[in-house]
Design a protein around this motif. Structure first.
Motif, PDB file in Angstrom:
ATOM      1  N   ARG A   1       0.776  -1.082   0.066  1.00 57.03           N
ATOM      2  CA  ARG A   1       0.039   0.077   0.082  1.00 57.03           C
ATOM      3  C   ARG A   1       0.878   1.305  -0.021  1.00 57.03           C
TER       4      ARG A   1
ATOM      5  N   PHE B   1       1.125   5.581  -0.278  1.00 63.45           N
ATOM      6  CA  PHE B   1       0.820   6.725  -0.131  1.00 63.45           C
ATOM      7  C   PHE B   1       1.634   7.826  -0.160  1.00 63.45           C
TER       8      PHE B   1
ATOM      9  N   CYS C   1       0.469   1.249 -11.823  1.00 66.97           N
ATOM     10  CA  CYS C   1      -0.423   0.518 -11.125  1.00 66.97           C
ATOM     11  C   CYS C   1      -0.957  -0.629 -12.001  1.00 66.97           C
TER      12      CYS C   1
ATOM     13  N   SER D   1      -2.087  -1.021  -3.927  1.00 67.45           N
ATOM     14  CA  SER D   1      -3.252  -0.033  -3.556  1.00 67.45           C
ATOM     15  C   SER D   1      -2.328   1.359  -3.487  1.00 67.45           C
TER      16      SER D   1
ATOM     17  N   PHE E   1      -2.881   5.565  -2.746  1.00 70.28           N
ATOM     18  CA  PHE E   1      -3.584   6.406  -1.880  1.00 70.28           C
ATOM     19  C   PHE E   1      -2.918   7.745  -2.203  1.00 70.28           C
ATOM     20  N   CYS E   2      -3.686   8.808  -2.269  1.00 67.86           N
ATOM     21  CA  CYS E   2      -3.223  10.225  -2.477  1.00 67.86           C
ATOM     22  C   CYS E   2      -4.182  11.029  -2.151  1.00 67.86           C
ATOM     23  N   ALA E   3      -3.993  12.224  -1.717  1.00 64.17           N
ATOM     24  CA  ALA E   3      -4.957  13.348  -1.424  1.00 64.17           C
ATOM     25  C   ALA E   3      -4.219  14.748  -1.729  1.00 64.17           C
TER      26      ALA E   3
ATOM     27  N   HIS F   1      -7.916   9.204 -11.632  1.00 62.96           N
ATOM     28  CA  HIS F   1      -8.159   8.177 -10.556  1.00 62.96           C
ATOM     29  C   HIS F   1      -9.290   6.926 -10.773  1.00 62.96           C
TER      30      HIS F   1
END
Length: 118
Positions: free
Chosen positions: A54, A56, A83, A89, A91-93, A114
């Motif tokens: 995972r 981030f 990917c 997996s 994840f980003c923000a 996304h």
């Protein structure tokens, strides 16, 4: 969780955002090969002994907040390619401060890069 042990066993790998960007940005643009080399190496380290990975990342958020929308979208595309070729997996923000005056246009650009939005 014992963070020191997790780090020593590559179960928890950290890389400062600015340092990561410095490894693959060329003239304020993501270099495809340098990015792929960096991320693939990190994924392979994390995947040792069959572990699920995972990730981030804050790199896209930092580029977006700087106003580098085109470089951000390109970096999102490169993440998408990684990917597709490696199972993990991601994840980003994004910070609200990075959104332009036309929030819906900004959000559309981000969402288009996304596979799933929360």
């Amino acid at each position: 969780m014992d963070v020191a042990t997790a780090r020593s066993q590559d179960q928890y790998i950290t890389l400062l955002t600015e340092e990561a960007l410095a490894k693959f940005m060329v003239n304020q643009w993501p270099d495809d090969r340098l990015f792929s080399d960096l991320v693939t190496e990190l994924i392979m380290r994390a995947r040792a002994r069959g572990r699920r990975v995972r990730a981030f990342g804050e790199m896209v958020a930092l580029l977006w907040a700087r106003g580098d929308q085109a470089a951000t979208i390109r970096l999102e595309y490169l993440w998408h390619q990684i990917c597709q070729s490696h199972e993990f997996s991601l994840f980003c923000a994004y910070p609200k401060t990075g959104l332009t005056e036309d929030t819906s246009k900004s959000m559309s650009q981000i969402c288009a890069a996304h596979s799933r939005i929360i």
